[in-house]
Design a protein around this motif. Structure first.
Motif, PDB file in Angstrom:
ATOM      1  N   LYS A  93       0.887  -1.378   0.162  1.00  0.00           N
ATOM      2  CA  LYS A  93      -0.207  -0.230   0.160  1.00  0.00           C
ATOM      3  C   LYS A  93       0.584   1.218  -0.035  1.00  0.00           C
ATOM      4  CE  LYS A  93      -2.942  -2.645   2.089  1.00  0.00           C
ATOM      5  NZ  LYS A  93      -2.845  -3.121   3.436  1.00  0.00           N
ATOM      6  N   THR A 149       1.914   2.360  -3.707  1.00  0.00           N
ATOM      7  CA  THR A 149       0.089   2.735  -3.792  1.00  0.00           C
ATOM      8  C   THR A 149       0.744   4.633  -3.697  1.00  0.00           C
ATOM      9  OG1 THR A 149      -0.581   0.868  -3.190  1.00  0.00           O
ATOM     10  CG2 THR A 149      -1.863   2.130  -4.964  1.00  0.00           C
ATOM     11  N   ILE A 202      -0.146   6.306  -7.129  1.00  0.00           N
ATOM     12  CA  ILE A 202      -1.526   7.517  -7.980  1.00  0.00           C
ATOM     13  C   ILE A 202      -1.002   8.819  -7.540  1.00  0.00           C
ATOM     14  CG2 ILE A 202      -3.516   8.442  -5.869  1.00  0.00           C
ATOM     15  CD1 ILE A 202      -3.343   4.979  -7.154  1.00  0.00           C
ATOM     16  N   TYR A 260      -9.162  -0.308  -4.844  1.00  0.00           N
ATOM     17  CA  TYR A 260      -8.753  -0.378  -5.947  1.00  0.00           C
ATOM     18  C   TYR A 260      -9.109  -1.273  -7.146  1.00  0.00           C
ATOM     19  CZ  TYR A 260      -4.824   1.385  -3.520  1.00  0.00           C
ATOM     20  OH  TYR A 260      -4.175   2.502  -2.677  1.00  0.00           O
ATOM     21  N   SER A 264      -7.021   3.768  -8.773  1.00  0.00           N
ATOM     22  CA  SER A 264      -7.491   3.482  -7.107  1.00  0.00           C
ATOM     23  C   SER A 264      -9.437   3.872  -8.036  1.00  0.00           C
ATOM     24  CB  SER A 264      -6.946   5.336  -6.797  1.00  0.00           C
ATOM     25  OG  SER A 264      -8.152   5.268  -5.503  1.00  0.00           O
ATOM     26  N   ASN A 315     -11.429   5.218  -5.993  1.00  0.00           N
ATOM     27  CA  ASN A 315     -11.377   6.724  -4.834  1.00  0.00           C
ATOM     28  C   ASN A 315     -11.857   7.125  -6.386  1.00  0.00           C
ATOM     29  OD1 ASN A 315     -12.294   6.426  -2.931  1.00  0.00           O
ATOM     30  ND2 ASN A 315     -10.335   6.353  -2.578  1.00  0.00           N
TER      31      ASN A 315
END
Lengths: 393, 190
Positions: free
Chosen positions: A109, A112, A116, A322, A361, A363
């Protein structure tokens, strides 16, 4: 996890007997992490293997290769298009979403986050669609339906000796010690398209429910088994209870465990259901045959059961927030996007046969995800009225 | 790690960039070929794939983070994808099932990268040994000759033999030196 390059460096130093104490500790930690690592180190020291490999290295003509590369980068007009053609068509277009590249190897993580952040800022497509979130409805034993978004955090219901509370996207069931109820009531939690939710069952087991899914479960477990029903996709962390196996019914898929971590993907519109085991052991069945899975394995269940080695990160990426595609075909990718962004795909039957490798992601808004897929240079996406049109360039 | 690549704004920077690229190539080409070969089992294809990866990187270097590990990750990822796709393509052509070997699994890929890196480092270390050093070390460790025998054979002093041996020892520590030289010898004899 350590980067493979760092580990390689340490192994080389180990073979060279030049490890510092600190480095030795790091290498030992890595060896203790996984038996496969110890096997690798042993293999690397095998005389035959080393000999074979060094001969291979000796046989490579580096000068010819360098000349070749120079020629191609010095004549970019001709060779660039040639390159595009060769790679994108001959190799069926595996693309790298740039900025995510490091991720394929350093898959934890923390890295990551940087990936991003490093994403190029794509321009927003018209009619952008926001990502899904923690949405679900709960149907209680008496048939009443609660929209969880509208409920304040904290306990909101007590029924038949069970307390139900909400905590930031999580639904918690607790048995009230004072009340000894023998009535079993069933609750159902439903996530819409673009929804997800986490449920803590009264036995301490945890379930993450992906979008367009449902879980039907008793508010307290009694009897010989703990049994629930799933539609769609869920990740289960089952607390151990040897006396009371935990059973998940997901369509034709039947899963029985004592205490373990696993993911079930059993959407109606996917041709097979996938059960992926992370820890412990599970028994999977389809009414006809049964198989036992070991950690790291995945069962594909249709009319038959096929067991294969799983890509664990990919299987539970959704739970970590993800989308992860490992050379995934565009049709499957679009189905995932449909479930999370509540959109449709125009001409669904004619999605180009392209494959993508990416980690994105959940999001992000839809247009950001599509822009990243566009970076392959082959496809163009448009969004209108929550409908995606795909064009080949 | 220090940046290998910065945005070039003059011709000189461009040529510097090219030199950095060549260094990157020299250090990483054969390991990428080896890595790809482990998947596709075809040396020519593996070489094509590794070369394509460098060209891809060159064309898109501005998009890749400017540190060596990120660049190497980019190269390995590109080679991995191209290799797996080639394999898939072949399988379809041969009408085999689409089921791929365990190589797809991340762990296997990572271990394969480690293997490629370790062996390429060993190979590099051997190539970097000075010739005189190589010869003396080989005679000593492989042929098990005494210092005075070597000195006599090569017409040099025993002290020189000792110094060369020490240099070899420093460059390649004893743990695997005997093994390595037996292997090297085989390669040279072939």
């Amino acid at each position: 996890m350590k980067a493979p390059f760092e580990i390689a460096d340490l192994i080389f130093k180990y073979l060279n007997a030049s490890l510092s104490e600190e480095e030795n500790r790091v290498l030992q930690d890595w060896l203790n992490e996984d038996i496969a690592n110890q096997i690798l180190l042993n293999e690397l020291q095998s005389k035959d293997k080393m000999e074979e490999s060094l001969q291979f290295f000796e046989s490579i003509d580096q000068n010819a290769a360098w000349e070749n590369i120079n020629q191609q980068i010095d004549n970019p007009v001709v060779h660039h298009s040639f390159w595009l053609f060769k790679n994108f068509f001959k190799y069926a277009a595996a693309i790298l979403i740039t900025g995510f590249v490091g991720y394929a190897f350093l898959h934890k993580k923390d890295s990551t986050a940087t990936m991003i952040a490093k994403n190029p800022k794509p321009e927003i497509l018209k009619n952008d669609v926001l990502p899904g979130g923690n949405n679900a409805t709960l149907t209680l034993g008496d048939g009443s339906v609660i929209t969880l978004e509208d409920v304040e955090n904290g306990t909101f219901k007590k029924e038949n000796g069970v307390k139900i509370s909400k905590k930031e996207g999580q639904l918690v069931y607790e048995i009230l010690p004072s009340e000894n109820s023998t009535i079993i009531t069933y609750n159902t939690i439903n996530t819409p398209t673009g929804g997800q939710y986490e449920i803590l069952l009264p036995d301490g087991s945890k379930v993450w429910l992906n979008s367009k899914s449902s879980l039907h479960f008793p508010t307290s477990f009694s009897g010989k088994v703990r049994q629930v029903e799933l539609t769609g996709e869920g990740y289960f962390e089952i607390s151990k209870n040897k006396e009371m196996p935990f059973i998940v019914e997901a369509g034709k898929t039947h899963i029985e465990v004592l205490g373990t971590h696993f993911n079930i993907m059993a959407y109606d519109n996917e041709s097979v259901s996938k059960t992926t085991l992370l820890e412990g052991s599970v028994k999977v069945g389809n009414g006809e045959t049964k198989k036992i899975l070991n950690p790291g394995q995945q069962a594909l269940i249709g009319s038959q059961i096929r067991v294969r080695t799983a890509d664990l990160d990919e299987a539970i990426a959704w739970k970590e927030g993800y989308f992860q595609f490992d050379n995934e075909d565009l049709t499957t990718i679009m189905r995932q996007l449909q479930r999370w962004y509540d959109v449709e795909v125009v001409n669904e039957k004619q999605i180009p046969d392209k494959h993508f490798t990416a980690m994105i992601s959940r999001n992000n808004t839809l247009s950001k995800v599509l822009k990243m897929l566009e970076m392959s240079g082959e496809l163009k996406f448009e969004i209108e009225d929550k409908r995606i049109t795909i064009r080949e360039k | 790690m220090e940046s290998l690549y910065t945005q070039p704004d003059s011709a000189q920077d461009k040529s510097e960039e090219r030199i950095a690229f060549e260094m990157l190539f020299n250090r990483n080409y054969s390991n990428l070929v080896y890595f790809s070969f482990n998947i596709v089992k075809d040396k020519r294809e593996a070489e094509d794939i590794a070369q394509d990866a460098f060209i891809t990187f060159w064309n898109r270097k501005e998009e890749v983070a400017a540190n060596v590990d990120a660049i190497k990750s980019f190269l390995y990822t590109t080679v991995k994808n191209a290799s797996l796709n080639l394999l898939r393509h072949k399988k379809v052509v041969e009408k085999f099932s689409l089921h791929l070997p365990e190589l797809v699994e991340d762990k296997t890929i990572i271990n394969s990268i480690i293997e490629s890196e370790v062996y390429s480092k060993i190979h590099q270390a051997l190539k970097d040994l000075p010739p005189a050093c190589q010869q003396i070390a080989r005679m000593s460790y492989l042929d098990d000759k005494k210092n005075h025998e070597i000195a006599e054979e090569l017409g040099i002093s025993v002290n020189t033999v000792k110094t060369q041996k020490q240099r070899a020892m420093q460059l390649l520590r004893p743990k695997f030196i005997a093994e390595i030289f037996s292997i090297l010898l085989l390669i040279f004899l072939n």
